[in-house]
Write an enzyme that holds these catalytic residues in place. Structure first.
Site, PDB file in Angstrom:
ATOM      1  N   PHE A 117     -10.856 -64.176 -24.678  1.00 44.37           N
ATOM      2  CA  PHE A 117      -9.695 -64.829 -24.090  1.00 44.37           C
ATOM      3  C   PHE A 117     -10.024 -65.210 -22.654  1.00 44.37           C
ATOM      4  CE2 PHE A 117      -5.160 -65.450 -25.070  1.00 44.37           C
ATOM      5  CZ  PHE A 117      -5.212 -65.427 -26.460  1.00 44.37           C
ATOM      6  N   GLN A 237       3.432 -69.675 -14.123  1.00 43.51           N
ATOM      7  CA  GLN A 237       2.216 -70.120 -14.799  1.00 43.51           C
ATOM      8  C   GLN A 237       2.466 -71.315 -15.713  1.00 43.51           C
ATOM      9  OE1 GLN A 237       0.053 -67.933 -18.241  1.00 43.51           O
ATOM     10  NE2 GLN A 237      -1.061 -67.377 -16.385  1.00 43.51           N
ATOM     11  N   HIS A 239       0.690 -73.071 -18.729  1.00 44.20           N
ATOM     12  CA  HIS A 239      -0.357 -72.864 -19.732  1.00 44.20           C
ATOM     13  C   HIS A 239      -1.007 -74.211 -20.038  1.00 44.20           C
ATOM     14  CE1 HIS A 239      -2.373 -71.670 -23.404  1.00 44.20           C
ATOM     15  NE2 HIS A 239      -1.964 -70.429 -23.252  1.00 44.20           N
ATOM     16  N   LEU A 249       3.571 -74.075 -27.658  1.00 40.72           N
ATOM     17  CA  LEU A 249       2.274 -73.536 -27.262  1.00 40.72           C
ATOM     18  C   LEU A 249       1.265 -73.512 -28.397  1.00 40.72           C
ATOM     19  CD1 LEU A 249       1.172 -72.364 -24.612  1.00 40.72           C
ATOM     20  CD2 LEU A 249       1.539 -70.105 -25.578  1.00 40.72           C
ATOM     21  N   GLU A 252      -4.218 -69.719 -26.527  1.00 38.16           N
ATOM     22  CA  GLU A 252      -5.570 -69.590 -26.010  1.00 38.16           C
ATOM     23  C   GLU A 252      -6.530 -69.014 -27.056  1.00 38.16           C
ATOM     24  OE1 GLU A 252      -7.033 -67.387 -21.967  1.00 38.16           O
ATOM     25  OE2 GLU A 252      -5.069 -68.334 -22.030  1.00 38.16           O
ATOM     26  N   ARG A 283      -5.882 -69.517 -16.779  1.00 38.30           N
ATOM     27  CA  ARG A 283      -4.981 -70.610 -17.141  1.00 38.30           C
ATOM     28  C   ARG A 283      -4.632 -71.519 -15.970  1.00 38.30           C
ATOM     29  NH1 ARG A 283      -0.916 -66.953 -20.921  1.00 38.30           N
ATOM     30  NH2 ARG A 283      -2.308 -66.837 -22.720  1.00 38.30           N
ATOM     31  N   HIS A 364       5.162 -71.890 -18.687  1.00 32.87           N
ATOM     32  CA  HIS A 364       4.931 -70.845 -19.681  1.00 32.87           C
ATOM     33  C   HIS A 364       5.428 -69.462 -19.293  1.00 32.87           C
ATOM     34  CE1 HIS A 364       3.081 -68.717 -22.960  1.00 32.87           C
ATOM     35  NE2 HIS A 364       2.220 -68.087 -22.181  1.00 32.87           N
ATOM     36  N   ARG A 406      -1.205 -64.782 -14.356  1.00 37.55           N
ATOM     37  CA  ARG A 406      -1.420 -63.801 -15.427  1.00 37.55           C
ATOM     38  C   ARG A 406      -2.567 -64.222 -16.331  1.00 37.55           C
ATOM     39  NH1 ARG A 406      -0.169 -63.592 -20.641  1.00 37.55           N
ATOM     40  NH2 ARG A 406       1.394 -65.253 -20.673  1.00 37.55           N
TER      41      ARG A 406
END
Length: 591
Positions: A117, A237, A239, A249, A252, A283, A364, A406
């Protein structure tokens, strides 16, 4: 006359954090959960890719590496003692979920499977590490189902489709909440010794967002109105892989399995920006790189999106270029990423197995929110004084393990680690506390007056029109890129929208299932949170993580290695709280 209920521990919100807190509180005290949705519809169920823990099931890993990746990914704004708790406790938390019955994917030898990730690395080789534990691409859904079933087994009392309108405060002590039962419109008073707000995020203040319609920031907004502060609201954030124009979404996890970004020239452009981690960079960086490609005219056909390419033959080509011996086929992707692939087919009419998928950054996740300590106790100010009996966890809270950005999968870690800690702390407090007296006749009056003011309003402004203008403006002026001039304009527009909000036109004046009134009330929450978000973003004259100021493009540790603490009491007031640094001094963030 309002309905009256009494519980030792009360949790508002039935996502992962709320259910984890309720589960652990219910082991020793009488516990209830209030949720404006049926619990298994909570937004935790939308989390796809995985939950990280340094199990080392596939390759070497250490919780200390996970902690440093989290701190570095958060651009050194994380409180490092909290991060150590997050990453160390993540290991036991995942094993606990497994023992509760969560059906993780398995390696051939029966261990919990793990995937790569963004931002998660082997700190020694600097290469991406397989740390994300997963159940296909439905990990959040599986966590939600598992925790809900265990709460039912533990006799947690659920009040489904009840919307919190206010908290019950007596000085610096929280004594519960007031909620409306959506099916009847009747008011309910929930009297408690310990109360947790786990109400989730507030992404619906933006137009292009991965957030569900229910994510309107009710908990943080209510605390603002009670003259309690919020922390780090400027950090939100975006994304990088939202479905084009819709924001839904695409996890990831796709890039964890080998998918890459390509621009209008067919180039894998992330290797030009981030030569080591490439498409698995954090991100905030990926989102800005996509915008730079678009602004440079390298979007697809010159438009404002790029492609996410996970065609098997292309992934194998990228694997070969990266020196990775792994090879995949369509069956592998259909097995590992079933929901992601289906989303592209349903919402875009694109089959990712044969065609690249149009994507753009989407609002996000809130790094900021209700300030708490490491036991999920809510803080009353920048000095760390507590609000007695009040707790918060999950996206609504800011224990500051995410800092300025994050890392993927850390949201689910946050939910289970600090949800559990909060539940245990609530139970310990409740066992040694008595019920603080409240006035059952008047405590609900403010809530009823607030809803009736909306229900009986006879103005000219449609809530939907105000909400749309807010969302479009936030995309343009408080999005991935920000400027001082744009943020000042945003605050002026929000002030105008707040004035128009006082002149609403409501069609449904009934009591039962009045979504006209409840959505208008939620709009008020979004307007308040948008105001403090824009104000904090204007105040922070630097670029860090998810907050990028074009007029202040550099990170400024001398002035802004601090959390923002913001109040709204007639006017906006912002104070600073130093970041807690234990082991890792800030350095330039390189990947």
């Amino acid at each position: 006359m309002a309905h009256y209920h009494q519980f030792d521990a009360l949790v508002v919100g039935a996502g992962g954090a709320g259910l984890m807190a309720a589960l652990y509180a219910s082991k020793s005290v009488k516990t209830a959960v209030i949720s404006k949705l049926y619990p298994t519809r909570s937004h935790t169920g939308a989390a796809q890719g995985g939950i990280s823990a340094a199990l080392g099931n596939i390759e070497q890993d250490k919780w200390e590496w996970h902690a440093y990746d989290t701190i570095k990914g958060g651009d050194f704004l994380c409180d490092q003692d909290a991060v150590d708790i997050l990453c160390k406790d993540a290991i036991d938390a995942v094993i606990d979920l497994e023992h509760m019955g969560l059906p993780f994917d398995r390696t051939p030898d029966g261990k919990i499977s793990q995937r790569r990730f963004g931002g998660h690395t082997n700190n020694e080789t600097k290469q991406a590490v397989q740390r994300a534990c997963h159940a296909a691409d439905r990990t959040g859904h599986m966590i939600l189902q598992t925790l809900y079933q265990n709460c039912i087994k533990n006799d947690v009392k659920f009040f489904d489709e009840f919307q919190m309108i206010d908290i019950i405060m007596d000085g610096n002590k929280c004594n519960g909440i007031v909620a409306v039962e959506l099916s009847t419109g009747e008011t309910h008073v929930f009297h408690s010794k310990a109360t947790m707000l786990a109400t989730g995020g507030f992404g619906k203040m933006w137009k292009i967002t991965s957030n569900a319609h229910s994510l309107t920031g009710d908990g943080p907004a209510i605390l603002l109105r009670r003259n309690l502060p919020l922390e780090d609201m400027e950090f939100y954030q975006f994304h990088p892989t939202g479905v084009y124009r819709m924001g839904i979404l695409l996890s990831e996890a796709a890039r964890g399995e080998g998918a890459v970004f390509i621009n209008g020239k067919g180039e894998r452009f992330m290797e030009h920006y981030m030569p080591t981690l490439k498409d698995l960079a954090p991100r905030d960086i990926c989102s800005r790189c996509i915008y730079q490609e678009v602004q440079s005219g390298r979007g697809i056909d010159g438009k404002d999106f790029v492609y996410l390419d996970f065609r098997p033959e292309h992934i194998n080509k990228w694997f070969e270029a990266d020196g990775n011996p792994k090879r995949i086929d369509a069956h592998y992707l259909e097995t590992r990423l079933p929901d992601i692939i289906e989303f592209a087919r349903v919402y875009l009419g694109v089959d990712p197995i044969t065609d690249p998928v149009p994507i753009q950054p989407t609002a996000h996740y809130a790094m900021g929110g209700i300030p708490t300590n490491n036991n999920a106790q809510v803080l009353a100010d920048e000095s760390g004084n507590l609000v007695e009996g009040l707790y918060s966890a999950g996206e609504a809270a800011c224990v500051s393990v995410h800092g300025a950005n994050r890392l993927g999968t850390n949201s689910l870690v946050d939910l289970v680690v600090f949800g559990k800690r909060g539940g245990i702390a609530m139970a310990e407090y409740a066992k040694n506390a008595s019920f603080h007296p409240i006035n059952k006749e008047t405590v609900h009056q403010y809530s009823e007056d607030s809803l009736n003011a909306i229900r009986n309003s006879k103005g000219t402004e449609r809530p939907a029109a105000i909400r749309k203008e807010l969302q479009v403006m936030m995309d343009e002026k408080v999005g991935v890129y920000r400027t001082g001039a744009g943020l000042r304009q945003a605050l002026e527009i929000i002030t105008d929208l707040q004035a128009r909000f006082k002149n609403l036109k409501i069609d449904d004046r009934g009591m039962k299932w009045n979504t006209d009134v409840s959505e208008a009330w939620e709009l008020g929450c979004l307007l308040d949170l948008a105001e403090v978000t824009a104000a904090a973003a204007l105040w922070r004259e630097e670029s860090r993580g998810g907050h990028y100021r074009e007029d202040f493009p550099n990170r400024d540790d001398k002035k802004f290695l601090n959390h923002s603490i913001v109040w709204k009491n007639g006017k906006i007031e912002i104070k600073m709280k130093p970041v807690r640094i234990t082991r890792h001094q800030p350095v330039e963030r390189k990947y």
